[in-house]
Design a protein around this motif. Structure first.
Motif, PDB file in Angstrom:
ATOM      1  N   ARG A  61       0.825  -1.205   0.000  1.00 18.62           N
ATOM      2  CA  ARG A  61       0.000   0.000   0.000  1.00 18.62           C
ATOM      3  C   ARG A  61       0.864   1.263   0.000  1.00 18.62           C
ATOM      4  O   ARG A  61       1.868   1.343   0.707  1.00 18.62           O
ATOM      5  CB  ARG A  61      -0.933   0.011   1.210  1.00 18.62           C
ATOM      6  N   ARG A  64      -0.696   7.484   1.749  1.00 20.64           N
ATOM      7  CA  ARG A  64      -1.506   8.579   1.211  1.00 20.64           C
ATOM      8  C   ARG A  64      -0.909   9.924   1.616  1.00 20.64           C
ATOM      9  O   ARG A  64      -0.391  10.094   2.722  1.00 20.64           O
ATOM     10  CB  ARG A  64      -2.941   8.453   1.749  1.00 20.64           C
ATOM     11  N   GLU A 151      -0.390  -1.853   7.087  1.00 25.88           N
ATOM     12  CA  GLU A 151      -1.366  -1.011   6.410  1.00 25.88           C
ATOM     13  C   GLU A 151      -1.219   0.420   6.917  1.00 25.88           C
ATOM     14  O   GLU A 151      -0.441   0.704   7.835  1.00 25.88           O
ATOM     15  CB  GLU A 151      -2.796  -1.496   6.681  1.00 25.88           C
ATOM     16  N   ASP A 172     -10.041   1.381   3.367  1.00 28.38           N
ATOM     17  CA  ASP A 172      -8.999   1.166   2.365  1.00 28.38           C
ATOM     18  C   ASP A 172      -8.389   2.476   1.871  1.00 28.38           C
ATOM     19  O   ASP A 172      -7.701   2.506   0.859  1.00 28.38           O
ATOM     20  CB  ASP A 172      -9.559   0.377   1.179  1.00 28.38           C
ATOM     21  N   SER A 188      -3.660   9.703  -3.361  1.00 27.06           N
ATOM     22  CA  SER A 188      -3.571   8.265  -3.121  1.00 27.06           C
ATOM     23  C   SER A 188      -2.241   7.620  -3.504  1.00 27.06           C
ATOM     24  O   SER A 188      -1.885   6.576  -2.979  1.00 27.06           O
ATOM     25  CB  SER A 188      -4.704   7.538  -3.854  1.00 27.06           C
ATOM     26  N   PRO A 191       0.250   2.062  -5.590  1.00 28.32           N
ATOM     27  CA  PRO A 191       0.690   0.910  -4.791  1.00 28.32           C
ATOM     28  C   PRO A 191       1.805   0.137  -5.480  1.00 28.32           C
ATOM     29  O   PRO A 191       1.947   0.179  -6.705  1.00 28.32           O
ATOM     30  CB  PRO A 191      -0.579   0.063  -4.668  1.00 28.32           C
TER      31      PRO A 191
END
Length: 575
Positions: A61, A64, A151, A172, A188, A191
């Motif tokens: 991930r 952000r 995460e 998410d 965002s 990834p």
């Protein structure tokens, strides 16, 4: 002399020897193949009879991007957390460990049992986004088959104060509301992924470095918001809604020269860090997506249209009679008429509905419609916020005479608070309508010319008189500063009819009037604390917010105070 050729070049292998050599080459190749198969099937460190392994392509991930205020103060950040995974067929919990695990995860034991019963799945989530301390406590249990994934969890340091601007993401980190939704792609990032070998207990034992693609962090986003002003506005609107027993309230603060939104608040609000209390209805950004009839805060635009088109001047006298005007079979009234003849400036000062209607009736409907349209009513304000309302402004060709008259004092037309605040930029920039934004600007925008400098200054002077003795906005005064603005009080339209007991109370203004720095717009929905006029309910909120903000920003005062009379006044709160 030509050299003699050696006999070696002329040699030929016999058929028997050729076949023997070919056989040896094939044999060597077979040996290599056999060795490779042996290593793969019998000596693979990740796959033995006792330790089977699986290969996974795992997503990495991206972190952000941060959302900050204009000074870099974080408004939304992503923190590293752990997600608890389990391989159900490999987990064998004792009764004691089962109880401990469900307690740490804060889930019911029956739900934990249900998730671990999915034996056909290689991996299931037991709980997502837990704190590092809880992850450490789970690891200490030493339960086989339980592992962790890294995460990110979105956190909002200012909670309910900035909730309606920043919005929120889902688990998410996909934007769901506000700036998080509108700028999701920018924030965002991208990834990454990796190829991982895991043992039967789902623990990673190795990875393929040639198949590692690192994630790319999202971009940070500096907003135009000044958190200090945001705090002022939030505190005052919350206080006003509670004290006036109102349904809700909103405030918009604009930079009067750049169009940047420096603060925007609504009450009630919500805490985006506590999803249990989240409801879509309370997450609505009322100042942007809801519309209302603005009442007398629209009178300055009616006056500006008539002055710009040459139908009146600020000193034109209008006879309002006894404060009643018949238009067809309808009657327009003033609450407290003070004299028979009023100049255009006085009509704005005392907020005369009869006077405003007579000004509107002097000009074609198209002139008033054009002014309303030019300042952005009936159109998207293009602030960059999702779901912003256009408001309601019907084409002038459909207006009845009574409708033109009532629109002059803000009935029969609907706007959002952010539209209304933006419209007032024509009085702070010499006639230019500024584009507004939630994102920090590096340079001043040019804006679009809506009216002449002379008209803008003339109406601005009228708005100053509103807060002077005898005006409806004396409670908007700020010590040391010249203030200009307009009160508004409008009956709410409920079930197709105007309510006799429910109102919108508003005030929109700017300061310092000599060199405007800030525009503040306030609206309070349905105050039921005994007062409902904009001059008594909304104007004090304006005064507190703009006064504190100007002093904080070190804006020089432009008014020498002799005596302070604002608190001793019994102002007319009509309008």
């Amino acid at each position: 002399m030509r050299p003699e050729l050696t006999n070696v070049l002329g040699l030929r292998l016999s058929v028997r020897r050729s076949r023997l050599l070919l056989a040896l080459i094939i044999l060597c190749f077979l040996v290599l193949v056999a060795r490779a198969l042996y290593l793969q099937c019998f000596e693979n460190p990740y796959k033995t009879a006792k330790q089977p392994w699986l290969a996974y392509t795992e997503m990495l991930r991206a972190n952000r991007g941060k959302i900050t205020d204009r000074r870099g103060v974080p408004l939304a950040i992503s923190t590293s957390v752990k997600t608890v995974c389990a391989s159900p067929r490999d987990v064998n919990l004792s009764a004691s460990d089962h109880q401990k695990l469900s307690h740490i995860l804060e889930i019911q034991p029956a739900l934990l049992t249900k998730r671990l019963s999915q034996k056909n799945k290689g991996c299931v989530y037991l709980k997502r986004q837990i704190s590092p301390d809880k992850a450490k406590a789970i690891s200490a249990l030493g339960v086989p088959g339980i592992s962790f994934e890294n995460e990110y969890k979105r956190y909002y340091p200012k909670g309910e104060v900035t909730a309606h601007i920043v919005g929120l993401t889902d688990i998410d980190e996909i934007g769901q509301e506000g700036i998080e939704l509108e700028y999701h792609e920018w924030l965002s990032g991208k990834p990454g992924k990796r190829f991982v070998y895991r043992d039967r207990e789902n623990n990673p034992i190795d990875e393929d470095p040639d198949k590692l693609f690192l994630p790319q962090k999202g971009h940070d986003l500096p907003l135009s918001i000044d958190l200090r002003l945001q705090n002022f506005a939030f505190r005052e609107i919350k206080k006003a809604v509670i004290e006036n027993d109102a349904k809700s309230g909103s405030v918009v603060v604009l930079d009067a020269q750049s169009g940047e939104i420096l603060a925007l608040v609504n009450w009630p609000s919500y805490n985006p860090n506590n999803r249990k209390t989240y409801r879509p209805s309370i997450a609505r950004n009322l100042a942007v997506v809801d519309i209302f009839e603005p009442g007398s805060t629209l009178k300055p635009f009616n006056a500006a249209a008539a002055i710009e088109a040459g139908y009146v001047t600020p000193r034109t006298s209008i006879n309002i009679g006894n404060g009643r005007l018949r238009v067809g079979n309808k009657e327009i009234t003033d609450t407290h008429p003070k004299k028979t003849d009023l100049t255009v400036s006085e009509i704005i000062k005392v907020s005369s509905n009869v006077g405003s209607a007579q000004i509107a009736l002097k000009m074609p409907s198209e002139e008033l419609w054009r002014m309303f349209s030019l300042v952005g009513f009936g159109k998207s304000p293009e602030s960059g916020f999702p779901g912003e309302a256009k408001g309601r402004l019907r084409k002038f060709s459909t207006w009845k005479t009574i409708e033109k008259a009532t629109m002059s004092f803000g009935h029969g037309i609907s706007v959002s608070l952010i539209q209304l605040a933006r419209a007032y930029t024509i009085f702070t920039t010499g006639g230019r309508l500024l584009p507004i934004t939630f994102v920090k600007r590096d340079a001043l925008p040019k804006g679009r010319m809506v009216m002449s400098l002379q008209t803008s200054k003339a109406v601005g002077k009228m708005l100053e008189e509103v807060v002077e003795d005898g005006g409806t906005g004396t409670k908007a005064r700020v010590l040391g500063y010249r203030v200009a603005g307009k009160t508004g009080t409008a009956h709410k339209l409920l079930d197709g009819a105007y309510s006799k007991h429910s109102y919108y109370s508003s005030f929109v203004g700017f300061a310092p009037a000599s060199k405007p720095k800030l525009i503040v717009a306030v609206v309070i929905d349905d105050p039921r604390g005994g007062q409902y006029f904009g001059g008594t309910v909304a104007a004090p909120v304006f005064s507190q917010i703009i006064g504190n903000s100007l002093r904080l920003l070190d804006v020089p005062g432009d008014k020498k105070e002799k005596t302070i009379t604002a608190d001793r006044q019994s102002p007319s709160a009509e309008g």
